[in-house]
Enzyme design. Structure first.
Site, PDB file in Angstrom:
ATOM      1  N   ARG A  88       0.823  -1.216   0.000  1.00 14.76           N
ATOM      2  CA  ARG A  88       0.000   0.000   0.000  1.00 14.76           C
ATOM      3  C   ARG A  88       0.853   1.260   0.000  1.00 14.76           C
ATOM      4  NH1 ARG A  88      -3.354   3.034   4.077  1.00 14.76           N
ATOM      5  NH2 ARG A  88      -5.277   3.682   3.017  1.00 14.76           N
ATOM      6  N   ILE A 114      -7.135   7.992  -0.536  1.00 20.69           N
ATOM      7  CA  ILE A 114      -7.101   6.537  -0.635  1.00 20.69           C
ATOM      8  C   ILE A 114      -7.921   6.020   0.541  1.00 20.69           C
ATOM      9  CG2 ILE A 114      -4.888   6.493   0.606  1.00 20.69           C
ATOM     10  CD1 ILE A 114      -4.239   3.876  -0.765  1.00 20.69           C
ATOM     11  N   SER A 115      -8.858   5.125   0.272  1.00 22.30           N
ATOM     12  CA  SER A 115      -9.777   4.660   1.306  1.00 22.30           C
ATOM     13  C   SER A 115      -9.051   3.862   2.383  1.00 22.30           C
ATOM     14  CB  SER A 115     -10.876   3.791   0.691  1.00 22.30           C
ATOM     15  OG  SER A 115     -11.664   4.528  -0.212  1.00 22.30           O
ATOM     16  N   LYS A 116      -9.648   3.823   3.562  1.00 25.43           N
ATOM     17  CA  LYS A 116      -9.105   3.032   4.663  1.00 25.43           C
ATOM     18  C   LYS A 116      -9.023   1.561   4.250  1.00 25.43           C
ATOM     19  CE  LYS A 116     -11.009   3.748   8.665  1.00 25.43           C
ATOM     20  NZ  LYS A 116     -12.021   4.012   9.714  1.00 25.43           N
ATOM     21  N   PRO A 117      -7.977   0.856   4.678  1.00 21.00           N
ATOM     22  CA  PRO A 117      -7.893  -0.571   4.351  1.00 21.00           C
ATOM     23  C   PRO A 117      -9.135  -1.357   4.763  1.00 21.00           C
ATOM     24  CG  PRO A 117      -5.802   0.198   5.212  1.00 21.00           C
ATOM     25  CD  PRO A 117      -6.774   1.337   5.371  1.00 21.00           C
TER      26      PRO A 117
END
Length: 273
Positions: A88, A114-117
């Site tokens: 990531r 970028i979205s949270k995992p």
């Protein structure tokens, strides 16, 4: 009459805690060194043995992220396998790389993140619970709306049989192209265009996933979803409770909508910039 100089006065090294007055060498402390002697450093390195591997390129940091997601209730092993393989931190700015494996969204420029995992994992997990993945063990042909920095695209490339990813912001399209180039995914096609229109030339899609939310799902997405396929996207709740994840399954008889947990994504917009 010329005087001859006397014998030189005895000279002694200065102790570190005595300034201006001499002291015998035996009383001097070990001098401080800004760098260790090479021999001593080599001895220390030999005692330490193999490095512990805590750098960002280590599989250990990704493993810890996956274990945290597992504790939070994610149960999709294919998603975990993909997250273990895709770094990531390679998709975020260098200044933010140290936060890449925390469960947080990070700015990627141009008002996007970028979205949270955990959110990425949950949305793909929902795709895996659809008829296509349960029957075939993969996501099939995937449409991603909102490429962003390309991280989720890389995950989808490992989980499907082909990915078409659309980005409406030219700078992000260029960034994602550069981020994904080293991975050399043969079955990934990046498209600079209006994601609300989907991508008719490659339809129908077995899986559709969107990274932006609106008041209603665009008709093009529903039309381009294959029978037996599943769509996962954020959408404003009809109850006025903000955005929720909406899952749409297409059957021969029509589309079935279900609502899941609350989320917060950037607004879904048309056009290109």
């Amino acid at each position: 009459m010329t005087r001859r100089p006397g014998p030189p006065a005895p000279r002694f090294p200065l102790a570190l805690d005595q300034v201006g007055r001499g002291a015998p060498a035996s009383a001097a402390r070990e001098p401080l060194r800004p760098q260790r002697l090479l021999r001593e450093a080599a001895q220390d390195a030999a005692r330490q043995g193999t490095p512990s591997g805590l750098g960002l390129d280590s599989a250990l940091v990704r493993q810890r992220m996956v274990e945290r997601l597992r504790r939070e209730g994610i149960r999709c092993e294919p998603v975990f396998d993909a997250m273990l393989q895709v770094a990531r931190h390679a998709f975020v700015d260098t200044a933010l790389a140290g936060q890449a494996y925390e469960d947080t969204s990070l700015p990627i420029g141009h008002g996007q993140t970028i979205s949270k995992p955990s959110v990425v994992a949950r949305m793909i997990e929902l795709l895996y619970e659809g008829e296509q993945a349960r029957a075939h063990g993969h996501l099939g042909k995937v449409l991603e709306v909102g490429t962003g920095c390309g991280y989720q695209t890389a995950l989808l490339a490992r989980l499907g049989k082909g990915v078409v990813s659309i980005e409406r912001l030219r700078p992000l399209f260029d960034k994602a192209s550069a981020n994904l180039a080293p991975w050399r995914f043969d079955a990934v096609r990046l498209v600079y265009g209006d994601g609300m229109l989907g991508h008719g030339p490659n339809a129908p899609f077995d899986s559709i996933i969107a990274a932006a939310g609106g008041d209603a799902l665009p008709p093009a997405w529903l039309e381009q979803l294959a029978v037996g396929g599943r769509l996962v996207a954020p959408m404003h709740s009809s109850r006025g409770a903000g955005q929720v994840l909406v899952v749409v399954d297409r059957h021969a008889s029509g589309w079935v909508h279900t609502h899941h947990e609350a989320v917060h994504f950037v607004p879904l917009k048309s056009g290109v910039l």
